[in-house]
Design a protein around this motif. Structure first.
Motif, PDB file in Angstrom:
ATOM      1  N   GLN A 135       0.823  -1.207   0.000  1.00 14.75           N
ATOM      2  CA  GLN A 135       0.000   0.000   0.000  1.00 14.75           C
ATOM      3  C   GLN A 135       0.860   1.262   0.000  1.00 14.75           C
ATOM      4  O   GLN A 135       0.543   2.245  -0.676  1.00 14.75           O
ATOM      5  CB  GLN A 135      -0.929  -0.018   1.221  1.00 14.75           C
ATOM      6  N   THR A 136       1.961   1.216   0.742  1.00 16.00           N
ATOM      7  CA  THR A 136       2.872   2.362   0.751  1.00 16.00           C
ATOM      8  C   THR A 136       3.512   2.552  -0.618  1.00 16.00           C
ATOM      9  O   THR A 136       3.658   3.680  -1.103  1.00 16.00           O
ATOM     10  CB  THR A 136       3.965   2.165   1.822  1.00 16.00           C
ATOM     11  N   HIS A 157       1.107   4.166  -2.937  1.00 17.76           N
ATOM     12  CA  HIS A 157       0.993   5.591  -2.617  1.00 17.76           C
ATOM     13  C   HIS A 157       2.151   6.378  -3.241  1.00 17.76           C
ATOM     14  O   HIS A 157       1.946   7.461  -3.824  1.00 17.76           O
ATOM     15  CB  HIS A 157       0.979   5.769  -1.102  1.00 17.76           C
ATOM     16  N   ARG A 178       1.756   6.846  -6.963  1.00 22.63           N
ATOM     17  CA  ARG A 178       0.818   7.935  -7.279  1.00 22.63           C
ATOM     18  C   ARG A 178       1.509   9.293  -7.153  1.00 22.63           C
ATOM     19  O   ARG A 178       1.275  10.198  -7.967  1.00 22.63           O
ATOM     20  CB  ARG A 178      -0.403   7.865  -6.353  1.00 22.63           C
ATOM     21  N   VAL A 225       6.630  10.337   3.587  1.00 18.96           N
ATOM     22  CA  VAL A 225       5.864   9.104   3.747  1.00 18.96           C
ATOM     23  C   VAL A 225       6.540   8.281   4.842  1.00 18.96           C
ATOM     24  O   VAL A 225       7.691   7.876   4.692  1.00 18.96           O
ATOM     25  CB  VAL A 225       5.808   8.289   2.436  1.00 18.96           C
TER      26      VAL A 225
END
Length: 715
Positions: free
Chosen positions: A63-64, A67, A70, A213
């Motif tokens: 998921q990271t 991210h 994106r 992040v």
């Protein structure tokens, strides 16, 4: 023809400022079969695959990664920082990112060139580190290494300006000057981006990242899966699985710890070996294969990179608390302050702010994290283990003894060695301490809190602690303290929080250096003798002292250094100086105490008082009759208005009516105000809200407890 087209396009992209030398170099490149301005030269891959484990089955990391992908397609984001504690998997993540980009080169790919470079942390000069980084990037681009950094920087800048590049800088420890290395700034070179990994949020910010992040630890399921992957099928066997689960938990869901410990336990089928591993992990002893070189030494780099020795000492101090235990920020900072890790010349408010700044630095370095509440912090279990290792094992001059939460029943005299400076025995089951004198002349902090069976401190136990500055006996069952306490002439913090069986203290007059006295939730009925000699006392916590009946006026007026007084929910009844007619309760108090009781007026002599918490049992009108101008100089004034003092086991009286009292005065001067079981509040508040809205300028917290408010009230 292709050469001409390439030359023209390069002129359009780079502008007309490039002179003959640049154009001629492009012509030579084209004659040698190279392509200008895109997926670079024929002998340079747009992205190189880097061998590393896949994160495909790890939901959190995947998921990271999604991210970050994106963000790479977001034109507003030029610099991305990925940060997190050592061993959490930052390098694995960005290596997987690099490999994903290398396998999906297409029209959707935003970069013509992806460059990977690990930034080595060495003990040499920063210039040499930058030169090493510069050489890595030059080698990736097949550029000849020049004699000087300046010349190499010019070549790199010229070459990278021909690309839409992604530069991945892994493991950054210091701010990198992009101009010195020769990296075009992505803000002025549209289409290019920089992504870096670091253990510190501060480093990301110093590198001017647009987005940071944070890499989090694994979920419980992911942690168990990764541990089993490296420990092998033995981890699922009937006799081993419960023990393997405990070992896995001790790794704190940190990937590097799970891999290291799991690999060390691979195919070990003897129950005793797993039990021993659990004991070793709980005692923070790195005797398991690979723990010290692979895990502890890696995490120690975060400690070594801290800015100064005081910050390192503040970090190590935290390991005196159990791992994953939420430490009250105020308590931690007060201990630092008492030990001298924070300048003791600062005011309490300034020292607290300085402590919070230090805590934020440690949080930014992933060495501390937010606790179970916003006013607390805690250490990740593995970080705590590393801190204990550094403080107790990593050097022959270790001066810590940490036996927190290890089910200790008794303390051996031999464990307290002469050279020890800090000892933590918190969260154990100690029932009794040695009645023999302990020779620890260098001891400055000792933690005995949360030993719920401890009822007595032997007279001789404290005799050998002449240099002690911090003594924490909180949440024990001690009923009194020995007279030997008075020999601790350097004591600065005496913490007796939630010792709810403690009814009295010996005279404290000789503890003239005492700065912090915490008697929260104790059963004392009056302040100890000699309090008036504590002229260095900065903080006095008497909150929830429900049995406190008497405070001598002379004691209060002589606490000239007092800055913080907390009497939240205390049983002591603050009165106005005697004025007729007296209530029955006031007459009763005067008859039973010949000495002069402290009144609200006595607080005005405390010129340094800046933080005050108290509970009023009297009416607001009576309070306003005394001279209270001094309240305006407080930074924090928290006041609760409640029922008349309740004698235990008596029926609860009716609501207290504040009608006619000008509570707007309190609202305008208090930072926190509470009303407990008061009626007519809807009328009073409605008047204040509508007609005196300026009263709410300073108030931050308004609490209404058991209050009767009209439904739909404008207030």
């Amino acid at each position: 023809m292709e050469i001409v087209v390439s030359l023209v396009s390069s002129l359009v992209v780079e502008g007309v400022k490039f002179v003959y030398r640049s154009i001629s170099s492009k012509i030579r490149s084209c004659w040698h079969g190279e392509t200008i301005g895109d997926a670079t030269d024929s002998h340079i891959k747009a992205a190189e695959h880097i061998p590393c484990p896949s994160i495909r089955d790890h939901t959190t990391a995947s998921q990271t990664l999604a991210h970050i992908l994106r963000l790479l397609h977001d034109d507003k984001v030029r610099r991305i920082g990925v940060w997190g504690m050592g061993g959490v998997g930052k390098s694995y993540l960005v290596k997987n990112l690099n490999n994903k980009l290398s396998s999906t080169m297409s029209s959707r790919q935003p970069f013509s060139l992806v460059i990977w470079a690990t930034v080595l942390k060495t003990t040499s000069s920063q210039e040499r580190d930058l030169k090493n980084l510069q050489n890595k990037i030059a080698n990736r681009l097949k550029l000849k290494e020049e004699e000087t950094m300046e010349r190499t920087a010019i070549l790199l800048l010229e070459r990278l300006r021909r690309e839409k590049f992604l530069l991945i800088l892994d493991d950054v420890w210091e701010t990198i000057n992009l101009d010195l290395v020769g990296i075009p700034r992505p803000e002025s070179h549209l289409g290019s981006k920089i992504l870096l990994t670091a253990r510190s949020l501060h480093i990301c910010r110093s590198m001017m990242t647009d987005v940071e992040v944070k890499m989090e630890v694994l979920t419980d399921e992911e942690a168990w899966g990764l541990f089993k992957e490296h420990a092998g099928e033995v981890a699922d066997s009937q006799s081993i699985k419960p023990l393997a689960g405990t070992v896995c938990k001790e790794c704190g869901k940190l990937p590097l710890a799970l891999i290291t410990v799991g690999s060390a336990m691979r195919r070990k089928r003897q129950v005793g070996l797993w039990e021993d591993a659990i004991d070793e992990l709980r005692m923070s002893r790195p005797s398991i294969d690979g723990i010290e070189p692979n895990l502890y030494s890696s995490l120690r780099l975060s400690y070594d990179s801290l800015q100064n020795e005081k910050l390192k000492s503040c970090f190590l101090y935290c390991c005196l608390y159990p791992e994953d235990y939420s430490i009250l920020i105020s308590e931690l900072v007060e201990c630092w302050w008492a030990e001298g890790l924070i300048d003791d010349q600062l005011t309490y408010h300034a020292a607290l702010n300085r402590g919070i700044a230090l805590i934020e630095s440690l949080k930014d370095s992933c060495l501390l994290e937010t606790g179970d509440s916003d006013n607390s912090v805690k250490m990740h279990g593995v970080v705590c283990d590393v801190a204990i290792w550094i403080a107790t094992c990593a050097s022959p001059e270790s001066k810590f003894l940490v036996r927190a939460n290890v089910r200790m029943i008794r303390l051996s005299k031999f464990e307290l060695q002469r050279d020890l400076e800090r000892v933590s025995l918190t969260r154990n089951s100690i029932k009794a301490l040695s009645d023999k004198e302990m020779e620890c002349p260098k001891m400055i902090s000792i933690f005995l809190q949360h030993n719920s069976f401890l009822q007595n401190i032997p007279e001789n136990f404290l005799q050998g602690f002449g240099a002690l500055k911090v003594l924490n006996l909180g949440e024990t069952q001690v009923r009194s303290l020995p007279v030997s306490l008075l020999h601790l002439r350097d004591l600065r913090a005496l913490l007796l929080r939630s010792c709810n069986h403690l009814e009295e203290l010996p005279p404290l007059g000789s503890l003239t250096k005492l700065c912090i006295l915490d008697l929260h939730d104790t059963s004392i009925k009056q302040l100890p003798e000699g309090m008036d000699q504590l002229t260095n006392l900065r903080k006095l916590d008497l909150s929830y002292t429900l049995n406190l009946e008497f405070v001598l006026a002379e004691t209060v007026s002589k606490l000239t250094s007092l800055e913080f007084l907390d009497m939240t929910e205390s049983g002591y009844r603050w009165l106005i100086k005697p004025r007729p007619p007296l209530s029955y309760f006031e007459i009763y108090l005067q008859e039973h105490h010949t000495e002069q009781r402290a009144t609200l007026e006595d607080l005005q002599s405390l010129q340094r008082l800046s933080i005050l918490y108290l509970r009023l049992h009297d009416t607001v009108t009576a309070f306003e009759e005394c001279d209270v101008y001094w309240i305006e100089r407080l930074k924090t004034f928290c006041c609760s208005m409640a029922l008349t003092y309740l004698v235990p086991d008596t029926p609860r009286p009716t609501e207290k009516d504040l009608s006619g009292d000008g509570i707007e005065w309190f609202i305008s001067h208090a930072t926190s105000l509470a009303f407990d079981n008061c009626c007519n509040l809807h009328e009073i508040l409605e008047y204040v809200v509508i007609n005196r809205v300026g009263c709410f300028t300073d108030i931050k917290i308004l609490t209404l407890k058991d209050a009767m408010l009209n439904e739909g009230s404008n207030a």
